[in-house]
Design a protein around this motif. Sequence first.
Motif, PDB file in Angstrom:
ATOM      1  N   LEU A 129       0.717  -1.095   0.075  1.00  0.00           N
ATOM      2  CA  LEU A 129       0.050  -0.073   0.024  1.00  0.00           C
ATOM      3  C   LEU A 129       0.879   1.257   0.147  1.00  0.00           C
ATOM      4  N   LYS A 130       2.037   1.333   0.854  1.00  0.00           N
ATOM      5  CA  LYS A 130       2.860   2.292   0.715  1.00  0.00           C
ATOM      6  C   LYS A 130       3.681   2.621  -0.747  1.00  0.00           C
ATOM      7  N   TYR A 131       3.963   1.388  -1.090  1.00  0.00           N
ATOM      8  CA  TYR A 131       4.340   1.568  -2.937  1.00  0.00           C
ATOM      9  C   TYR A 131       3.529   2.246  -3.654  1.00  0.00           C
ATOM     10  N   LEU A 132       2.103   1.819  -3.431  1.00  0.00           N
ATOM     11  CA  LEU A 132       1.115   2.324  -4.398  1.00  0.00           C
ATOM     12  C   LEU A 132       1.182   3.967  -4.349  1.00  0.00           C
ATOM     13  N   THR A 133       1.219   4.395  -2.924  1.00  0.00           N
ATOM     14  CA  THR A 133       1.151   5.807  -2.829  1.00  0.00           C
ATOM     15  C   THR A 133       2.321   6.460  -3.074  1.00  0.00           C
ATOM     16  N   THR A 134       3.358   5.996  -2.612  1.00  0.00           N
ATOM     17  CA  THR A 134       4.877   6.588  -2.546  1.00  0.00           C
ATOM     18  C   THR A 134       5.535   6.584  -3.947  1.00  0.00           C
ATOM     19  N   SER A 135       5.599   5.425  -4.545  1.00  0.00           N
ATOM     20  CA  SER A 135       6.296   5.292  -5.733  1.00  0.00           C
ATOM     21  C   SER A 135       5.307   5.259  -7.052  1.00  0.00           C
ATOM     22  N   LEU A 136       3.966   4.981  -6.940  1.00  0.00           N
ATOM     23  CA  LEU A 136       3.180   4.996  -8.218  1.00  0.00           C
ATOM     24  C   LEU A 136       2.105   6.119  -8.112  1.00  0.00           C
ATOM     25  N   SER A 137       2.177   6.856  -7.243  1.00  0.00           N
ATOM     26  CA  SER A 137       1.541   8.185  -6.812  1.00  0.00           C
ATOM     27  C   SER A 137       0.060   7.985  -6.897  1.00  0.00           C
ATOM     28  N   ALA A 138      -0.413   6.885  -6.526  1.00  0.00           N
ATOM     29  CA  ALA A 138      -1.792   6.620  -6.289  1.00  0.00           C
ATOM     30  C   ALA A 138      -2.294   7.502  -5.064  1.00  0.00           C
ATOM     31  N   SER A 139      -3.464   7.734  -5.300  1.00  0.00           N
ATOM     32  CA  SER A 139      -4.269   8.434  -4.346  1.00  0.00           C
ATOM     33  C   SER A 139      -4.828   7.809  -3.110  1.00  0.00           C
ATOM     34  N   SER A 140      -5.442   8.237  -2.183  1.00  0.00           N
ATOM     35  CA  SER A 140      -5.675   7.564  -0.868  1.00  0.00           C
ATOM     36  C   SER A 140      -6.944   6.736  -1.505  1.00  0.00           C
ATOM     37  N   GLU A 141      -7.858   7.516  -2.455  1.00  0.00           N
ATOM     38  CA  GLU A 141      -9.071   6.876  -2.891  1.00  0.00           C
ATOM     39  C   GLU A 141      -8.749   5.564  -3.718  1.00  0.00           C
ATOM     40  N   ASP A 142      -7.622   5.882  -4.495  1.00  0.00           N
ATOM     41  CA  ASP A 142      -7.006   4.647  -5.446  1.00  0.00           C
ATOM     42  C   ASP A 142      -6.846   3.432  -4.470  1.00  0.00           C
ATOM     43  N   LYS A 143      -6.076   3.977  -3.516  1.00  0.00           N
ATOM     44  CA  LYS A 143      -5.218   2.832  -2.367  1.00  0.00           C
ATOM     45  C   LYS A 143      -6.549   2.161  -1.918  1.00  0.00           C
ATOM     46  N   SER A 144      -7.518   2.904  -1.349  1.00  0.00           N
ATOM     47  CA  SER A 144      -8.606   2.167  -0.506  1.00  0.00           C
ATOM     48  C   SER A 144      -9.612   1.249  -1.824  1.00  0.00           C
ATOM     49  N   THR A 145      -9.551   1.736  -2.988  1.00  0.00           N
ATOM     50  CA  THR A 145     -10.230   1.096  -4.238  1.00  0.00           C
ATOM     51  C   THR A 145      -9.348  -0.445  -4.454  1.00  0.00           C
ATOM     52  N   TRP A 146      -8.113  -0.149  -4.309  1.00  0.00           N
ATOM     53  CA  TRP A 146      -7.317  -1.520  -4.689  1.00  0.00           C
ATOM     54  C   TRP A 146      -7.492  -2.403  -3.636  1.00  0.00           C
ATOM     55  N   TYR A 147      -7.317  -1.791  -2.205  1.00  0.00           N
ATOM     56  CA  TYR A 147      -7.377  -2.760  -1.141  1.00  0.00           C
ATOM     57  C   TYR A 147      -8.890  -3.537  -1.167  1.00  0.00           C
ATOM     58  N   GLN A 148      -9.985  -2.748  -1.507  1.00  0.00           N
ATOM     59  CA  GLN A 148     -11.277  -3.209  -1.256  1.00  0.00           C
ATOM     60  C   GLN A 148     -11.517  -4.249  -2.422  1.00  0.00           C
ATOM     61  N   HIS A 149     -11.027  -4.002  -3.419  1.00  0.00           N
ATOM     62  CA  HIS A 149     -11.285  -4.910  -4.762  1.00  0.00           C
ATOM     63  C   HIS A 149     -10.809  -6.365  -4.419  1.00  0.00           C
ATOM     64  N   TRP A 150      -9.255  -6.374  -3.976  1.00  0.00           N
ATOM     65  CA  TRP A 150      -8.708  -7.706  -3.720  1.00  0.00           C
ATOM     66  C   TRP A 150      -9.144  -8.520  -2.481  1.00  0.00           C
ATOM     67  N   VAL A 151      -9.455  -7.537  -1.347  1.00  0.00           N
ATOM     68  CA  VAL A 151     -10.416  -8.130  -0.230  1.00  0.00           C
ATOM     69  C   VAL A 151     -11.663  -8.949  -0.761  1.00  0.00           C
ATOM     70  N   SER A 152     -12.452  -8.228  -1.629  1.00  0.00           N
ATOM     71  CA  SER A 152     -13.803  -8.930  -2.286  1.00  0.00           C
ATOM     72  C   SER A 152     -13.365 -10.020  -2.899  1.00  0.00           C
ATOM     73  N   GLU A 153     -12.266  -9.991  -3.616  1.00  0.00           N
ATOM     74  CA  GLU A 153     -12.098 -11.039  -4.678  1.00  0.00           C
ATOM     75  C   GLU A 153     -11.902 -12.454  -3.644  1.00  0.00           C
ATOM     76  N   GLY A 154     -10.976 -12.354  -2.701  1.00  0.00           N
ATOM     77  CA  GLY A 154     -10.478 -13.163  -1.794  1.00  0.00           C
ATOM     78  C   GLY A 154     -11.650 -13.706  -0.996  1.00  0.00           C
ATOM     79  N   LEU A 155     -12.257 -12.679  -0.159  1.00  0.00           N
ATOM     80  CA  LEU A 155     -13.491 -13.140   0.818  1.00  0.00           C
ATOM     81  C   LEU A 155     -14.526 -13.976   0.030  1.00  0.00           C
TER      82      LEU A 155
END
Length: 213
Positions: A113-139
Amino acid sequence: MKLYGFFNSSTSYRVRIALALKGIRYDYESINIREGEQASEPYRSVNASKSVPLLLTDQGLKLSQSLAIIQYLDDHFPQPRLIPEEINLKSQVLEFSYIIACDIHPINNLRVLKYLTTSLSASSEDKSTWYQHWVSEGLSAAEALLQNQPEQPFCFSDTPTLADICLIPQLANAERFGCDLSPYPRLMSVYRHGLKHPAFISAQPSLQPDFLD
């Protein structure tokens, strides 16, 4: 034994649950992964992977992966058994556990998650979308596995296994990140039941000596 960990690291949380279930006493040292202590020279000298948890056994063995640590504990302290010995049940528990430990967690841990924001310039919203997508897939996959099983207090039996040890920290993280958990009634039933168990209670992040708001 000595455990290096961090209060809201889900992998550290897994190991704390396993140690509590087996009644094993241990010394604890906090490694603040928010502040980058895992990359400090003193810690890298004992754990080159720069991660938590790390278990130092009484025999001098160093283990830095939570599933390997739990396997070690099961082999050396076999009661209560966390990875079943019966082949079919063991396979089901491992399948479920790997969905969480191999499919969800690696792409949603703090360093990713840190790499997404610091190295790929993802926004907080992008980070949350990423997190929630993969959690939903796995759960969704984990929920489907339990829907095919007889309903029990824990994932696969009336006592905790590795499956529950992996599930409870993952759901705690998902709650913290604001994920919609309503599509997973079987998982949430296990979660609510598990949080009433003394071992799971004692391992909760908020009860750890390094807890931070």
